[in-house]
Motif scaffolding. Structure first.
Motif, mmCIF file in Angstrom:
data_model
loop_
_atom_site.group_PDB
_atom_site.id
_atom_site.type_symbol
_atom_site.label_atom_id
_atom_site.label_comp_id
_atom_site.label_asym_id
_atom_site.label_seq_id
_atom_site.Cartn_x
_atom_site.Cartn_y
_atom_site.Cartn_z
ATOM 1 N N VAL A 1036 45.070 33.366 30.079
ATOM 2 C CA VAL A 1036 44.833 32.118 30.823
ATOM 3 C C VAL A 1036 45.581 32.154 32.153
ATOM 4 N N LEU A 1037 46.852 32.627 32.124
ATOM 5 C CA LEU A 1037 47.641 32.697 33.356
ATOM 6 C C LEU A 1037 46.998 33.676 34.349
ATOM 7 N N HIS A 1038 46.441 34.764 33.819
ATOM 8 C CA HIS A 1038 45.754 35.743 34.674
ATOM 9 C C HIS A 1038 44.584 35.066 35.412
ATOM 10 N N HIS A 1039 43.804 34.265 34.694
ATOM 11 C CA HIS A 1039 42.653 33.584 35.313
ATOM 12 C C HIS A 1039 43.108 32.500 36.302
ATOM 13 N N LEU A 1040 44.240 31.878 36.020
ATOM 14 C CA LEU A 1040 44.777 30.880 36.944
ATOM 15 C C LEU A 1040 45.189 31.546 38.255
ATOM 16 N N ARG A 1041 45.879 32.708 38.144
ATOM 17 C CA ARG A 1041 46.281 33.448 39.352
ATOM 18 C C ARG A 1041 45.035 33.843 40.167
ATOM 19 N N LYS A 1042 44.009 34.316 39.452
ATOM 20 C CA LYS A 1042 42.763 34.717 40.106
ATOM 21 C C LYS A 1042 42.126 33.524 40.832
#
Length: 1534
Positions: A1036-1042
């Motif tokens: 989820v954090l990866h997608h937020l950064r993206k």
């Protein structure tokens, strides 16, 4: 007589007279040039030409009556007069028509004949009844203007009704047969050498040689009227001429009448009849003087002269003289006779003589005399017009002027100054109310009482004519002198404007016509309707509009615009048109033609000639304001012209001398032009060449009006009529002029466009459908020669006729409107005009209706595509989720299927988008519902269709991506499970075999022990395989950064500090405090941001919970969907201009709780789908199957129940949860609630009405402060109420269930056909394969049921049918038991959410009062709201007093007030120029005091509570708000 009338087709009109209304109606004959084929065509051809003022009117004959050349050689051509059976003497045609016409048609005919310089009937013979009628009434409408040489002032003239003029009467009669044509001689006598006029019909005219059947005994009358020029005038003073048709020996009564009335009588005699007693008796009297006209002198004549003692000087013989000398002699004798005898007589005095001689007088009819008495009751009171109007017509004048000014000020707010707008508007409202009360207290005057009584009777047409005659006679005494003085003052360059204004007022006050009485009637009515509905006075006057509507149908004109006060009596007109509509319905379709131009350019005469309408045309009574009349269209023409009536509007001249010197003349002309152009289908711009210097100003005014109409989409045709252009080659030779005119029009368009801020309009062609080749008509001057003896020019009447035909052709291309629509246009246009800036908007009810209809249609198309794609997506999703489960022959990978379905979706969406655009195109082309008025929104809706395609494409891709991800995850799990289950199946079968071979009969406990041992040994071999748990919060954090990668370095630095999302979850999200301009703005903005955040967090939480209920594994599409929801919401509220730290905080908070929940979803999926766990869940089933196989028990019913319970029931329940919500929304959209959800505007009105019905303060606060929450709850309540009634929810569920049950039965029957008899496994697989597009069936459960199955297929099928019936009953019983709330909770697609998407729209709110945008579609370019609120309801307070503000933005944007906010960077900005700050908003000004009555009522009632709620002080509520009733508040929503 009857025989001739029958031949002429007039027999039926002899008793039931032909009316003016019938003659004026538009028929095929009135606009076609088919030659007369029979005698019955001749009267109509005569009337048609006469009404068009054609001098050829009397020259009517059948096309077949032209004899062949050989007829001149026929033997029977002996007599001087021939009687062709297809020919009739013109005098007979005229006499027949007059005898068969009612008195009003007679009056119109005689007036037109007089204009054509035709002789008119004085004594009309009726040979059938042996009567003679003196045509006094018929002549009363003739007004003549002339300049006798005896006037001392060379510029003076005489203007009066000819029947009142005392003139010398000279009669011409015939004795025996005379060789000289009396009538032709008279024509020469009355004509100057420069101008010959055929006043009297004579032998040498068309059909003049045909013997007379009806007209013998007819006495015609003509007048010679001098123009004041000695070189032109035949006689220096006016003289009346009478001409008796026939021999005086046959018509002694007529001859005696003429002898008694005349100054001189000229007898054209035959010599042998000269000694008749008819000559001897009158010759003995001093008057009249007898003159004898003969061909030549002889002895017999001389003897008779001596015998009768006649004067030789009174004899005139033509002898050898030519016509010129002969006529000069008669002129000389006539002049001498008039000079030597002062005997003068008027037609009115002739009537007295007639009565004494037992000759009938037409106006002695009872109803005519009764009407005269009624009119005299009124006019006898008039000594001074000004005083009379003050006393007897007190409701107009000063009071009406004040009312008109106040009504305009109520809209324009020019003098508001520093006052609070709503207080100022309230003051204006009270002043208007006070003036209305003042009007009401001025009781109806005696004259008005007489007037209303008289027009309520059957003789009202006579009464109105008598009244008009009398009033015009009064005005003629005063007005000409005032107008002359006015013109002199206007010519004076240094003229005193105050003097001119005072003179204008005097002219207005000294004018008195029937329209003033109708105007008073309208004000009586308007004052009465301002009272309560049950007031006695109001009820007593309710019949007045119907009276006026009946007058309109009778051919009388109705005042649309009061020219004195520049006012439109809207309530009066509403009622009149409503009554008119009732009287003519369903024949109520109309087209409208208007004429505009400079004063005295011949506008009214043009309309009178073209359509025969009765507008005032004399210079003493010029048109002021605008009047309308109705012309009926005959049934045979309705289809061709698309209408039942033509409405003709005549206007006062633009740039009129009365107004040109006044300060408000341009404004007045602008108002007038805009209103009438807006109402018209065809506008005639009348350009008189002598006034061409004034045309530039006129064109600018008219182009402004056309530009405004173009802006609202009303399509018009414009025709330019150039008057007084005489040259036959005018059209060709004026090509340069037309080019110059077009250049001027282009120049005017650019200037007008600049003033209206509409820079896209560069040339006139952009504004108006104008073709320089066909759009210009050239009309010669009206008169052929010098008035007053000039007849109407043939060129004039022919050109006007050509114009009429062209206009009627144009009407054939128009879509007509009905009377109610015309009324609504009138009201809406007048409202726009009152606002001065001519803002046409959604306050215009017709435009609003057209827009709502378009929105409703578009919403229907939108929903149809959504529904189709929802159904398609469900099938596509099911295909992906079932891929590879039951059909091993499937080609291609699941990725291939996914790509194919995405392509198919794109294709279907493109097709759906094209269909919507095509439907939109067809909707506009069909022109239903005034769609031309919303032409400017066409592109918006095309964009909406494209936006819809994109939205659905993204939604479907998201669903199919999630399905693909889910299926990919399950394929691996299913593979492991299959391996385990195959192994276990083999072990169980081996155990069964072992037990049967090695053991004798074993007990159940022994078998269980053996099974347990085998199970434990086998399980040990499976350890170490299964699904691995993943770290969801990291994903989820990866997608937020993206998602935030594009936001820049500061955002990246802030994100680097985030290590664990769970640390960012707060119990309540707190909005970060930004830097705001003031404390008040800070509080207001935080409140809005907090509400938006709460709604978003709630929606995201609901999304997560829905995913939790699916029992699927977590997929990355979930977090992408959430981030997309956040971005869309922030974009919708970008006007809040929040900083990056707010976006980051909000996303961290939502992603924090979402990642936590997604981790739990993932853990649950791992736990439930662990192959070992799944196998353990099946342990008891395996044990049971093992025992059944060992004991060889029948498994049919058991396996059928298991298949139904574990496979089909969950799949069916999942399907229902996907489908029911959409079906519920569909029922709400198309059922009894369809009107509520048809468009955003209708939904808003429904919500506001619901609030008003409940009327609780807390509910209003919730609506205002938590709009989204309130609306969702409102929709849910509507859904619940609808589906709770009449068992609708269960009926819907039952219908959907029955459809699927039917498919399952069909699948079972088909699977049975194609499966091997002994292969139960294949049979079950085939059933599942047949249902794979409908139901998502768990493969592991199907595999388990298929294994260890010794069932007989036929018996299994029978058991399956029983189980299906049991499942059907069980599910329906469950539907019946479950409550509505739990049912909705279990739906994957919530109906309230689907409906909310339909009505929530873009989510934008008015920047001032926060009312939600109501524009249709998702991709509209401009936001608007139909009902705005007082700003105090949106927390606005006065900075100083802290009192809630009562100002409404719809008033503010039309005032000179200013505002300051963050968007203006704290600078003060004029409300009028709000669009510079909020360019995507359109805020229309309030049309009237009632426009925002709803919210005024709410604020007035809950003022104190709102103040407490918002932490301010109560507002100062205007008194008019307190007076608003609940009913008025509700009505204002409509």
């Amino acid at each position: 007589m009857k025989k001739l009338l029958k031949k002429l087709g007039l027999a039926k009109y002899y008793d039931k007279k032909l009316s003016l209304r019938t003659v004026l109606q538009i028929s095929k004959n009135s606009i076609t040039d088919v030659p007369a084929q029979s005698l019955s065509d001749l009267p109509w051809l005569f009337l048609k030409r006469l009404m068009l003022l054609q001098r050829t009117a009397r020259s009517v004959k059948c096309s077949s009556s032209d004899g062949s050349e050989d007829s001149e050689w026929d033997d029977d051509q002996d007599s001087a007069e021939s009687d062709c059976p297809q020919s009739v003497n013109p005098l007979d045609i005229f006499t027949a028509v007059i005898l068969c016409s009612d008195s009003f048609l007679q009056q119109e005919m005689i007036m037109k004949m007089s204009m054509c310089q035709f002789a008119v009937p004085l004594l009309l013979p009726n040979c059938d009844k042996n009567q003679i009628i003196l045509m006094l009434w018929a002549m009363r409408d003739i007004v003549k203007k002339y300049r006798p040489h005896s006037l001392s002032d060379p510029s003076a003239f005489v203007e009066e009704r000819i029947v009142l003029s005392d003139l010398p009467l000279v009669s011409f009669v015939r004795l025996g047969r005379c060789n000289i044509s009396k009538s032709e001689t008279l024509n020469k006598l009355l004509s100057s050498p420069q101008q010959y006029t055929e006043t009297f019909v004579h032998f040498n005219m068309d059909c003049g040689n045909i013997s007379k059947k009806l007209s013998n005994g007819l006495v015609e009358m003509a007048w010679y009227l001098p123009c004041g020029n000695k070189n032109i005038d035949v006689f220096p003073e006016p003289v009346a001429i009478a001409n008796l048709r026939g021999d005086i020996q046959d018509f002694e009564t007529q001859f005696s009448f003429l002898c008694e009335a005349s100054t001189a009588v000229f007898v054209f005699f035959e010599s042998q009849h000269l000694d008749t007693q008819l000559i001897s008796v009158p010759s003995q009297k001093s008057t009249p003087q007898l003159f004898f006209v003969g061909d030549s002198n002889n002895n017999k004549i001389k003897a008779t002269v001596s015998k009768l003692n006649l004067k030789k000087s009174n004899f005139i013989f033509k002898a050898s003289h030519n016509d010129a000398v002969f006529v000069d002699k008669i002129q000389s004798k006539l002049q001498d006779a008039v000079n030597s005898n002062n005997h003068k007589i008027s037609v009115i005095h002739l009537a007295e003589i007639a009565r004494n001689m037992k000759i009938l007088v037409d106006e002695d009819a009872e109803e005519c005399q009764r009407a005269k008495t009624s009119a005299d009751e009124i006019t006898s009171e008039i000594d001074d017009i000004v005083q009379f109007k003050k006393q007897e017509l007190p409701l107009q004048g000063e009071i009406l002027m004040k009312l008109a000014k106040l009504e305009k000020e109520e809209c324009r707010l020019k003098k508001v100054g520093d006052k609070k707008i709503e207080d100022y508007k309230n003051d204006l409202h009270l002043q208007i109310k006070k003036l209305r009360e003042e009007q009401y207290t001025l009781n109806m005057s005696a004259s008005m009482g007489c007037f209303i009584t008289a027009i309520s009777t059957s003789e009202r047409a006579y009464f109105l004519k008598w009244l008009r005659f009398a009033l015009e006679n009064q005005s003629h005494k005063v007005l000409p002198q005032l107008r002359d003085l006015y013109k002199q003052k206007c010519k004076d360059v240094c003229g005193n404007k105050a003097e001119i204004a005072e003179l204008d007022k005097k002219i207005s006050n000294s004018s008195l016509g029937v329209e003033h009485f109708i105007r008073e009637m309208s004000q009586l009515y308007e004052a009465a309707v301002s009272l309560s509905e049950d007031a006695l006075s109001r009820k007593q006057l309710e019949h007045l509009p119907k009276l006026c509507a009946e007058l309109l149908l009778d051919g009388f004109s109705l005042e649309l615009i009061d020219g004195d006060s520049s006012n439109v009596p809207v309530k009066w007109l509403s009622s009149v048109f409503s009554e008119l509509n009732t009287l003519v319905e369903p024949k109520n379709k109309i087209v409208v033609v208007t004429v505009l131009g400079v004063q005295s350019s011949g506008k009214s005469t043009l309309l009178n000639t073209m359509f025969g309408v009765q507008f005032a045309v004399s210079s003493g009574r010029c048109t002021r304001g605008a009047f309308m009349q109705l012309i009926k269209v005959t049934d045979d023409c309705k289809a061709k012209f698309n209408c039942d009536y033509v409405v003709i509007i005549d206007t006062e001249g633009l740039k009129s001398p009365e107004l040109v010197q006044l300060d408000n003349s341009y404004e007045h002309d602008n108002e007038l032009a805009t209103l009438v152009v807006g109402l018209s289908d065809v506008t005639i711009v009348n350009i008189a060449m002598e006034n061409s210097t004034e045309m530039k100003d006129i064109l600018q005014i008219i182009v402004h009006a056309f530009l405004r109409m173009k802006e609202i989409g009303k399509k018009h045709r414009c025709l330019f009529v150039h008057q007084n252009v005489a040259d036959v080659s005018a059209h060709v030779s004026n090509m340069r002029d037309r080019k110059f005119l077009l250049e001027q029009l282009d120049e005017m368009t650019q200037a007008a466009a600049k003033m209206e801020n509409k820079f896209e309009f560069k040339e006139f062609a952009d504004v108006m459908n104008y073709d320089p080749e066909t759009g210009d008509h050239y009309i010669p001057g009206l008169w052929h020669g010098n008035p007053p003896m000039a007849p109407v020019s043939i060129g004039y009447s022919e050109s006007v006729y050509a114009l009429k035909k062209h206009i009627m052709e144009i009407f054939g291309c128009f879509k007509s409107s009905d009377i109610n629509e015309f009324l609504r246009w009138t009201k809406d246009l007048w409202t726009a005009v009152k606002f001065e800036k001519f803002i046409f908007s959604f306050r215009n009810s017709l435009v609003a209706d057209a827009y709502i209809k378009l929105c409703t249609e578009y919403n229907r198309w939108d929903w149809t595509l959504r529904k189709q794609m929802h159904a398609w997506a469900l099938v596509a999703e099911t295909k992906i989720l079932n891929h590879g489960k039951f059909d091993k022959s499937e080609k291609g990978t699941i990725e291939d299927v996914h790509c194919h379905l995405l392509r198919e979706a794109e294709s279907k969406l493109s097709e759906g988008q094209d269909k919507i655009i095509d439907k939109l195109k067809s909707y506009y082309e069909q022109g239903e519902g005034h769609v031309e008025l919303v032409e400017s929104y066409r592109q918006d809706f095309i964009n909406c269709a494209k936006s819809l395609k994109t939205e659905l494409s993204n939604s479907i891709k998201s669903k199919l991506d999630a399905a693909l991800s889910c299926r990919n995850g399950m394929i691996k799990v299913e593979g492991i499970k299959k391996t385990y289950m195959d192994t276990m199946e083999k072990k169980v079968l081996d155990l069964v075999k072992y037990c049967r071979e090695n053991k004798s009969d074993m007990s159940d406990s022994m078998l269980s022990t053996a099974f347990e041992k085998m199970w434990q040994e086998t399980i040990k071999t499976f350890s170490g395989t299964g699904l691995q748990e993943q770290d969801i919060k990291t994903r989820v954090l990866h997608h937020l950064r993206k998602n935030l990668a594009s936001r820049g370095s500061s955002m990246a630095q802030s994100l680097d500090k985030v290590k664990d999302l769970h640390n960012h979850v707060q119990e309540h999200f707190v909005v970060p405090k930004g830097n705001f301009i003031s404390r008040l703005w800070n509080a207001q903005k935080i409140k809005i941001v907090e509400e938006m955040s709460e709604n978003l967090i709630r929606d995201c939480w609901q999304f997560v919970q829905e995913k939790r209920e699916l029992n699927d594994d977590y997929d990355d599409t979930y977090i992408r969907e959430i981030l997309n929801m956040i971005d869309e919401k922030l974009k919708a509220h970008e006007d809040l201009k929040q900083k990056e730290d707010f976006e980051l905080s909000l996303k961290l908070h939502i992603c924090g709780f979402a990642s936590r929940e997604f981790q739990l979803i993932h853990k649950r999926f791992i736990r439930e789908n662990n192959p070992q766990t799944a196998l353990e869940n099946f342990k008891q089933t395996y044990r049971s199957d093992f025992l059944d196989l060992y004991r060889e028990r029948d498994q049919c019913q058991k396996k059928a129940d298991e298949f139904m319970r574990k496979c089909l029931t969950p799949a069916l329940e999942r399907y229902m949860s996907k489908v029911v919500g959409t079906e519920m929304a569909d029922k709400m959209m198309i059922g009894e609630n369809s009107a509520i959800f048809a468009s955003r505007a209708t939904f808003q009105i429904s919500v506001l009405k619901s609030l008003l019905d409940e009327f609780r303060f807390k509910t209003y606060v919730c609506f205002i402060t938590s709009y989204e929450t309130f609306v969702k709850n409102f929709i849910f309540d509507k859904v619940k109420k609808h589906f709770s009634a009449e068992n609708r929810m269960f009926t819907l569920e039952e219908r959907i269930l029955n459809t699927v049950i039917s498919e399952i039965k069909q699948a079972t029957e088909e699977a049975e056909k194609y499966s091997k008899k002994s292969d139960i496994k294949e049979f079950i697989q085939n059933i599942c394969k047949k249902l794979e597009n409908r139901l998502v069936i768990a493969k592991d459960i199907v595999d388990k049921i298929s294994t260890l199955n010794n069932a007989n297929q036929k018996k299994f099928t029978e058991c399956l049918q029983c189980s299906l019936e049991d499942m059907d009953k069980s599910l329906k019983a469950c539907f019946q038991k479950r409550d509505f709330q739990s049912k909705i909770k279990g739906l994957q697609t919530k109906p309230q959410d689907e409906l909310f998407k339909r009505v929530h729209g873009c989510g934008k709110q008015c920047p001032f009062c926060k009312a939600p945008c109501e524009a249709g579609g998702e991709a509209h370019a401009t936001h608007f709201v139909s009902i705005h609120r007082p700003e105090g309801l949106g927390c606005y307070r006065d900075d100083t007093s802290e009192k809630l503000v009562t100002d409404i933005c719809t008033s503010l944007v039309h005032s000179n007030k200013r505002f300051s906010c963050k968007d203006t960077s704290g600078q003060w900005h004029p409300y009028k120029e709000y669009s510079k700050i909020y360019s995507d908003w359109r805020i229309d000004p309030d049309c009237n005091i009632d426009a925002s009555a709803y919210w005024k009522y709410v604020m007035a009632k809950f003022n104190v509570q709102f103040a407490e709620e918002y932490g301010g002080k109560p507002a100062e509520i205007p008194q008019s708000w307190k007076d608003i009733t609940k009913t008025q508040a509700e009505e204002s929503l409509n």
